[in-house]
Design a protein around this motif. Structure first.
Motif, PDB file in Angstrom:
ATOM      1  N   GLU A 172       5.507  12.365  12.450  1.00 37.14           N
ATOM      2  CA  GLU A 172       6.036  10.458  13.034  1.00 37.14           C
ATOM      3  C   GLU A 172       5.583   9.736  13.543  1.00 37.14           C
ATOM      4  N   ARG A 173       4.219  10.151  14.431  1.00 35.43           N
ATOM      5  CA  ARG A 173       3.497   9.448  14.859  1.00 35.43           C
ATOM      6  C   ARG A 173       2.341   9.958  15.799  1.00 35.43           C
ATOM      7  N   GLU A 174       1.419  10.655  14.954  1.00 37.74           N
ATOM      8  CA  GLU A 174       0.011  11.097  15.468  1.00 37.74           C
ATOM      9  C   GLU A 174      -0.652  10.504  16.966  1.00 37.74           C
ATOM     10  N   LEU A 175      -0.447  10.034  17.006  1.00 39.41           N
ATOM     11  CA  LEU A 175      -1.484   8.615  18.285  1.00 39.41           C
ATOM     12  C   LEU A 175      -0.507   8.588  19.304  1.00 39.41           C
ATOM     13  N   ARG A 176       0.539   8.616  19.677  1.00 41.95           N
ATOM     14  CA  ARG A 176       2.036   8.644  20.087  1.00 41.95           C
ATOM     15  C   ARG A 176       1.440  10.058  20.849  1.00 41.95           C
ATOM     16  N   MET A 177       0.889  10.524  20.073  1.00 46.38           N
ATOM     17  CA  MET A 177       1.500  12.204  20.501  1.00 46.38           C
ATOM     18  C   MET A 177       0.039  12.652  21.402  1.00 46.38           C
ATOM     19  N   ASP A 191      14.413  -2.510   3.961  1.00 47.90           N
ATOM     20  CA  ASP A 191      13.525  -1.612   5.625  1.00 47.90           C
ATOM     21  C   ASP A 191      13.058  -0.480   5.306  1.00 47.90           C
ATOM     22  N   ALA A 192      13.178   0.160   4.513  1.00 49.22           N
ATOM     23  CA  ALA A 192      11.977   1.188   4.036  1.00 49.22           C
ATOM     24  C   ALA A 192      11.261   0.546   4.164  1.00 49.22           C
ATOM     25  N   LYS A 193      10.622   0.576   3.194  1.00 41.83           N
ATOM     26  CA  LYS A 193       9.361  -0.837   3.177  1.00 41.83           C
ATOM     27  C   LYS A 193       9.036  -1.390   4.480  1.00 41.83           C
ATOM     28  N   LYS A 194       9.837  -1.748   4.990  1.00 45.74           N
ATOM     29  CA  LYS A 194       8.940  -2.439   5.786  1.00 45.74           C
ATOM     30  C   LYS A 194       8.357  -0.491   7.174  1.00 45.74           C
ATOM     31  N   LEU A 195       9.393  -0.305   7.023  1.00 46.07           N
ATOM     32  CA  LEU A 195       9.221   0.977   7.632  1.00 46.07           C
ATOM     33  C   LEU A 195       7.929   1.575   7.757  1.00 46.07           C
ATOM     34  N   ALA A 196       7.453   1.525   6.561  1.00 47.34           N
ATOM     35  CA  ALA A 196       6.519   2.361   5.698  1.00 47.34           C
ATOM     36  C   ALA A 196       4.925   1.871   5.926  1.00 47.34           C
ATOM     37  N   SER A 197       5.274   0.492   5.840  1.00 51.99           N
ATOM     38  CA  SER A 197       3.857  -0.311   6.114  1.00 51.99           C
ATOM     39  C   SER A 197       4.066  -0.603   7.637  1.00 51.99           C
ATOM     40  N   ALA A 198       4.536  -0.104   8.393  1.00 53.55           N
ATOM     41  CA  ALA A 198       4.419   0.048   9.798  1.00 53.55           C
ATOM     42  C   ALA A 198       3.075   0.478  10.528  1.00 53.55           C
ATOM     43  N   PRO A 199       1.998  -0.367  10.751  1.00 51.58           N
ATOM     44  CA  PRO A 199       0.379   0.843  11.067  1.00 51.58           C
ATOM     45  C   PRO A 199       0.473   1.593  11.994  1.00 51.58           C
ATOM     46  N   SER A 200      -0.065   2.815  12.253  1.00 51.66           N
ATOM     47  CA  SER A 200       0.211   3.915  13.052  1.00 51.66           C
ATOM     48  C   SER A 200      -0.881   4.080  13.815  1.00 51.66           C
TER      49      SER A 200
END
Lengths: 346, 420, 334, 255
Positions: free
Chosen positions: C193-198, C325-334
């Motif tokens: 889901e979010r490697e940086l956060r991990m 919304d699916a798109k918005k989600l996918a384009s969120a920077p990680s």
């Protein structure tokens, strides 16, 4: 292993590299602009060769076959990009195409299951197809496509799916014979310099690659579209920000990539032959070019193609037992050290 | 309970229901001769598979779909050119379709993979193309339900070695596809050629599927008198072209697949004069062959390749055997016995089986010529027969005992004594 | 549906499979056995793809070394044909894990499309060796494994062998299920889901991905060992790019991140390729079509079908918003 | 707002001459900063001043070009992120970076486990770790999220996600918390709520805050540093900064 050996081997490697440049540069551009790993690229190569064969069979002109095949495959590329790799626009056409495909398959299935029912008759077959296609069309229209623009894996798998379809399609259209494109007699001769035979066709391939490379370079450096492509490779979001229509850029690049692959197919057809399975043989080599050279870089593709051509040639000539390993291991090392390839930009 | 079935389960249930359905569908067929045929119908070898199937089908069609009076149920299964798929399809034919025998298999590796199936399932397997030497040589004991109607890889190359020697060639370079078929072909050629006093001075092994011979051609030693090549499929089209373009004019003597009718129509005029050896040529001038070529060409629009002829002859063999069995399949052991006793006059010429269930047949030394044949009005490339070695056995002139004492031909046997 | 319900229903299906299949035709037994070998491979891919978010295009490499190891030991040394078969199973898993440990050093640093490319290149390295290293692998001819192990149980009997493979399949499913529900497995999902956060949360994400990669390699090796005996012939065909791609497709088809989906996917692919191909010559269109349709319309695979259906129904009753919304989600920077 | 920084013996975080350049661009210039236990400090500055870059240097996401980062007196300049976290540091992100497809509870569980050895256990279900669950419930209850524990994070409101972001930061019991614009994208009502939420946090916890919303900054922080073009221009109390001519100039000049 005298000088003659090294000269001719180097020449062979360079000419093979020239062919690889045609295949690899398109793949590299597509990757650079769209971040799509296009596994159908080998199919474009193969289809280019087959369409050229058909043109030659119909008109007898080899020179004509190159542009016709390249444009035809470019159209296939555009259709694939617009209908399937982009989620917006052309919903009706996409659903129509898929619906028709499903319809034909349903009709085929019905024929296979109940041969007495619709056996043989084209009219019955057509009717079943149309009914099934319409049903499929309406069913598909109710389902919204889930966009795949940002999903690397789904894009890759989609292009694999198409690669399979293209492979079987080519087999059904052109049959499974091993065929060969015969270039004009002029190109079948050899040039003798210092007792070494240089096949004219290999010289032609090098010249063609250099010419196309130069044209591409000019297009990239001197035209608005070229500038837009370079900007999109650098940073797609930024490019959109400054008002570049990246949607059009991606269509252009996809068409260009397919166009180049098809030219490679026609050129390579006289050198490798045209036969089923060629698509999946060329694909890993094209990838090697892209990976070594760097994704999205034209100069990188040229150097990558040269490197792969020479490595492949000398690898096979000098270390036959590990020849494929010597091709792919450097790829791994380069990726591990610089994931974007030697000349690629992040 | 059923109404509250978890939704995620549905696909699984469907799957098992399907499995159940399949199991019920496999009911027994009516009494008839059931023949399974394994050939690549899709994939890169599809056209060869079509040639194979067409050859067999042509014979069936010419004989009203009957062999030896029995109605034939002819089931073609697609092995996609992969040996392991061939195995699963063979098992499908045996277990589900309850075939009496299965035929076919293209690659040598497919032959090696299918033969054990025949033993395990006690079902007759007739190899109609696959030519792996050892199946009818040192390993035959393992496969009591196996017979071959085609050839062994080294069978035509051994006479070719003799012929090359007779031409006065002293030094030959071999260049052959790097797999078992290539090894066995080169081995047969080299053994006989060197026993006759010639020398193989270099062996080059490009991988199967090579099209760019750039790395290999410059390595060919300049002092060779001739080149022995063994190419398959797309390789065959490119090698002579690139060899000549590189300025090498040495004569070519080749294994059969380098110039057989499967590739010949797509070749350029640079191959005219090249010599190859095989147990069939479409240009054999006998009434039997002419009739076969014409019938085949009328029906399928192309000159038959040896893939077509071998399967046509296989059907002919089965026809004769079924006749002798009285129109009823007598089981594999008995059927093989009958087949061993049959002498046929096939398009390829007279053919019968040796006591190791491999054909004894003519081997033709053929030269590519451009000419008109059989009344066709266009000049085409044909494999003109320039010498016939009659009734060649897989053991050549060595005799069975002596031959079987040596190891199977391989990359290292016979050793290359004159290579440096 | 609760977790317990899911477990119970999967277990029920497994029992049903074990009861029905052996009583169906031998061909179905054979097909199911083969599909289950690939199901193990596909589940190993799912561990990477579905749970860790790594799309490996080189999983055939581990499958290949496991299979070649088994084939070489059996054909050249007659090893692994009795009780020592179990030793070969361990060795196969070890060699798959060892190769993954080596490859992981190169691959794990990369992400996204670069990970895909580097695993593709690594897989091709193994293929290149299988294809050209004649003295070891038999080159293009491959290696025939003519005998199946016999240790009291005679595995030449297809039904007995089915039960063996079934047992391995079920065990792999259970082990991998425990793994993905364990603290380690859940951490993989976090990385997906979010490697940086991990990393910021204190996870050494490289190490977690590396371990997952090795475990997937071990299961890939296990699948290879079984495949060698199922198939009876191991050739470079076993390690081609298409095998890797197939296993990925199986996962996506069934539904990534579900394990069971991987098994369903492999069942469907085998049904199309090996059963449908006995019925019609155009099976390859059906296979290609299934791929295209699944990817375009069923990104969550068949396991996600019920949810997708609800979504479609919901969308048609409400305003058909263009899945923005699916798109918005996918384009969120990680 | 009355409790001034509790003066401890040693700083929890110390930056010494920190520099970072990307190619030719100097994103951080010679930043020196000291955070004591219980300090509430804020860093403000216009867009592009290098605030988030600074956080990325502190947490080890980017390698520094020169200078030092000291955490609890230890030089961690070359340490990877996860080891710094292990010392007792936590951060949140400007753009919400939770695990969108996991539930609220799962998000918190992941955060709690980050510093426990059990994160490598693969033969036991996570659900069998009662202590981890108890702690998660505790955290969620304190933050008022217990009723939404099974909701998927992507279905929460933006304000809720920002709060959860901080709950995740707190899960590892940090001694210093770096907050990257906790009020980003919040309505003014929500911002106030956020400020209240922050002020309720354990007073022993040091907080370093980046924020645009000055109301939040002035509510929460007792000491403020102004960052401009990667450089610290001025440091002082809220009142000092509020009345600083330089700060006015920057904000008016660039925005």
């Amino acid at each position: 292993m005298n000088t003659q050996f090294w000269v001719i081997q180097a020449f062979n490697g360079v000419s093979y590299g020239a062919l690889l440049f045609l295949v690899g540069s398109g793949l590299s551009l597509i990757f650079g602009v769209m971040r799509i790993v296009n596994l159908s690229h080998g199919a474009y190569f193969l289809w280019g060769g087959y369409i050229a064969l058909s043109v030659i069979a119909a008109t007898g002109s080899w020179a004509l076959s190159i542009p016709v095949a390249a444009l035809a495959v470019a159209l296939i590329g555009i259709a694939m990009e617009r209908l399937f790799l982009r989620s917006e626009g052309f919903e009706y056409l996409r659903n129509g195409v898929i619906g028709l495909g499903l319809g034909v398959m349903v009709a085929l299935a019905v024929t296979a299951a109940w041969p007495h029912f619709i056996g043989g008759g084209w009219a019955q077959f057509g009717a079943v197809t149309v009914v099934a296609a319409i049903a499929a069309y309406f069913a598909l229209s109710r389902i919204s496509l889930v966009p795949i623009d940002n999903d690397v894996l789904r894009q890759v798998l989609l292009t694999v799916g198409f690669a399979f379809l293209f492979q079987q399609g080519a087999l059904d259209i052109w049959g499974g014979n091993n065929m060969d494109i015969t270039p004009p007699a002029v190109l079948s001769r050899s040039v003798v310099i210092g007792g070494i035979y240089f096949p004219a066709y290999r010289i032609f391939m090098i010249a063609l690659a250099v010419a196309i490379g130069a044209v591409l370079w000019l297009v990239m450096e001197r035209t608005r579209m070229g500038a837009a492509v370079r900007a999109t490779v650098d940073d797609a979001q930024m490019a959109r920000g400054v008002g570049i229509d990246t949607n059009r850029v991606s269509m252009f690049v996809f068409a260009l990539g397919a166009f180049l692959a098809a030219i490679g197919g026609v050129t390579g057809g006289a050198f490798l032959g045209i036969y089923p399975g060629l698509d999946f043989e060329m694909l890993p080599l094209a990838f090697a070019v892209v990976i070594i050279g760097g994704m999205g870089s034209l100069g990188g593709a040229a150097i990558g193609a040269l490197a792969v051509g020479l490595a492949d040639n000398f690898g096979k000539a000098l270390f036959p037992e590990v020849s494929y390993f010597t091709l792919y291991a450097p790829m791994v090392l380069i990726l591990a050290i610089k994931p974007t390839g030697l000349f690629g930009r992040e | 309970m059923t109404s509250r079935l978890p939704r995620k389960l549905n696909p699984l249930l469907l799957g098992s229901a399907l499995a159940l359905g399949l199991s019920l569908a496999s009911n027994a067929q009516a009494e008839e001769l059931r023949i399974g045929f394994i050939a690549p119908v899709t994939g890169i070898f599809a056209q060869i598979g079509k040639d194979m199937t067409d050859g067999f089908q042509l014979y069936l069609d010419q004989h009203g779909g009957k062999l030896g009076g029995a109605d034939v149920k002819f089931i073609v299964e697609d092995d996609q050119g992969k040996p392991d798929t061939g195995v699963i399809k063979a098992k499908k034919l045996i277990l589900q379709d309850k075939v009496n025998m299965f035929i076919g298999g293209l690659l040598a590796s497919t032959g090696y993979a299918l033969a054990p199936v025949s033993t395990a399932e006690k079902t007759l397997y007739i190899s109609s193309i696959s030519s792996a030497d050892d199946l009818t040589q040192r390993q035959l004991d393992k496969y009591p339900y196996f017979a071959r109607t085609s050839w062994t890889s080294s069978q035509p190359e051994q006479p070719l070695g003799q012929w090359a020697c007779d031409q006065g060639y002293k030094k030959v370079v071999t260049i052959a596809a790097d797999y078992a078929f290539g090894y066995e072909s080169v081995g047969g050629f080299q053994k006989v050629f060197e026993d006759c006093g010639g020398k193989v001075i270099q062996k080059i092994w490009p991988p199967l599927g090579t099209k760019d011979f750039g790395p290999y051609i410059p390595n060919i030693k300049a002092d060779a008198d001739a080149i022995f090549s063994l190419m398959v499929g797309p390789m065959a089209l490119q090698f002579p072209k690139q060899l000549r373009a590189a300025g090498i004019k040495k004569p070519i003597t080749a294994g059969g697949t380098s110039y057989d009718e499967f590739v010949l129509p797509f070749m350029g005029d640079e191959v005219i004069g090249d010599v190859s050896a095989l147990h069939y040529s479409a240009a054999i001038e006998t009434p039997a062959n002419e009739a076969f070529v014409k019938a085949y060409r009328t029906k399928y629009g192309k000159v038959p390749s040896y893939y077509s002829e071998n399967n046509y002859t296989t059907a002919m063999w089965l026809d004769e055997a079924m006749k002798q069995a009285g129109g009823k399949y007598p089981g594999p052991e008995k059927f093989i016995k009958i087949m061993e006793g049959i002498k046929l006059d096939a398009p390829r010429g007279p053919v019968r089986m040796d006591d190791m269930r491999n054909p004894i047949e003519n081997v033709y030394i053929k030269k590519v010529e451009k000419k008109k044949m059989f009344g066709y009005d266009k000049a085409e490339l044909w494999n003109t027969v320039i010498k016939t070695y009659p009734a060649v056995s897989q053991f050549w002139t060595y005799g069975k005992e002596k031959f079987l004492k040596q190891p199977v031909y391989s990359r290292d046997f016979p050793a290359c004594k004159y290579c440096e | 549906m609760t977790q317990t319900m899911k477990i119970v229903s999967v277990a029920a299906v497994l029992v049903v499979l074990a009861v029905i299949v052996p009583h169906s035709s031998s061909f179905v037994v054979l097909l199911t056995t083969r599909a289950m070998c690939f199901a193990i491979l596909a589940m190993s891919v799912d561990l990477l793809l579905g749970f860790t978010g790594l799309s490996s295009m080189g999983q055939a490499a581990y499958f290949g070394v496991g299979a070649y190891l088994t084939a070489i030991l059996a054909a050249k040394f007659h090893f692994g044909l009795g009780w020592d078969f179990w030793l070969v199973v361990l060795m196969g898993m070890a060699i798959g894990a060892a190769l993954a440990a080596l490859f992981g050093l190169f691959a794990i640093r990369a992400s996204g499309v670069y990970f895909l490319m580097i695993t593709l290149a690594l897989g091709q390295c193994v293929w290149g060796l299988a294809y050209r290293w004649n003295s070891l692998t038999g080159g293009d001819n491959g290696i025939n494994v003519t005998n199946r192990p016999n240790f009291g149980l005679d595995l030449t009997n297809e039904r007995t062998f089915f039960f063996l493979v079934f047992a391995f399949f079920a065990a792999s499913l259970i082990l991998l299920y425990i793994l993905v529900r364990s603290p380690f497995g859940r951490s993989l999902e976090g990385i997906r889901e979010r490697e940086l956060r991990m990393q910021i949360l204190g996870y050494n994400t490289w190490l977690h991905k590396y371990i997952a990669f090795i475990i997937a390699g071990a299961f890939g090796g296990l699948a290879g060992v079984l495949w060698a005996h199922t198939n009876g012939l191991i050739s470079p065909e076993t390690v081609v790019l298409t095998t890797s791609v197939d296993s990925l497709l199986m996962v996506v088809l069934g539904g990534a991140g579900t394990l069971v989906g991987a098994a369903i996917g492999s069942g469907i692919v085998f049904a199309l390729r090996e059963y449908l191909s006995t019925l019609v010559p155009w099976w390859q269109y059906a296979l290609g079509g299934v791929y295209v349709l699944t990817i375009l319309y069923l990104p969550t695979g068949l396991m996600g079908f019920p949810a997708r259906l609800r979504q479609i129904r919901g969308a048609s009753t409400k305003n058909p918003s263009k899945s923005g919304d699916a798109k918005k989600l996918a384009s969120a920077p990680s | 707002m009355t409790s001034a920084s509790a003066i401890g013996d040693a700083p929890v975080l110390e930056l010494k001459g920190l520099c970072k350049s990307f190619g030719g661009l100097q994103a951080t210039r010679n930043v020196t900063l000291r955070v004591m236990p219980g300090d509430r400090q804020a860093i403000i500055g216009p867009n592009g001043a290098g605030k988030t870059t600074l956080f990325n240097l502190i947490t080890g996401i980017f390698p520094v070009t020169s200078g030092q980062v000291l955490l609890f007196g230890q030089d961690v300049t070359s340490w990877p992120s996860h080891q710094r976290t292990a010392l007792g540091m936590a951060r949140t992100f400007q753009v919400t970076s939770l695990f969108p497809k996991l539930t609220v509870l799962d998000n918190v569980l992941l955060a709690i486990k980050g510093l426990r050895r059990s994160k490598f256990v693969m033969w036991r279900f996570l659900s069998s770790y009662k202590d981890v669950y108890d702690k998660a419930y505790q955290l969620l209850e304190n933050a008022g999220f217990l009723d939404r524990k099974d909701a998927e994070v992507r279905n929460l409101s933006h304000g809720e996600q920002r709060q959860l972001e901080i709950v995740l930061g707190l899960a590892s019991d940090p001694k210093i918390l770096l907050l990257d614009e906790p009020a980003a994208g919040l309505s003014s009502g929500e911002s106030t709520e956020m400020a209240e939420f922050l002020m309720k946090l354990d007073p022993g916890l040091a907080i370093l805050l980046i924020e645009h919303d000055m109301d939040v900054v002035f509510d929460v922080a007792s000491q403020i540093s102004v960052l401009h073009f990667g450089e610290i221009l001025e440091t002082g109390t809220s009142q000092q900064i509020h009345s600083s001519a330089k700060v006015q100039e920057i904000y008016l000049g660039t925005d």
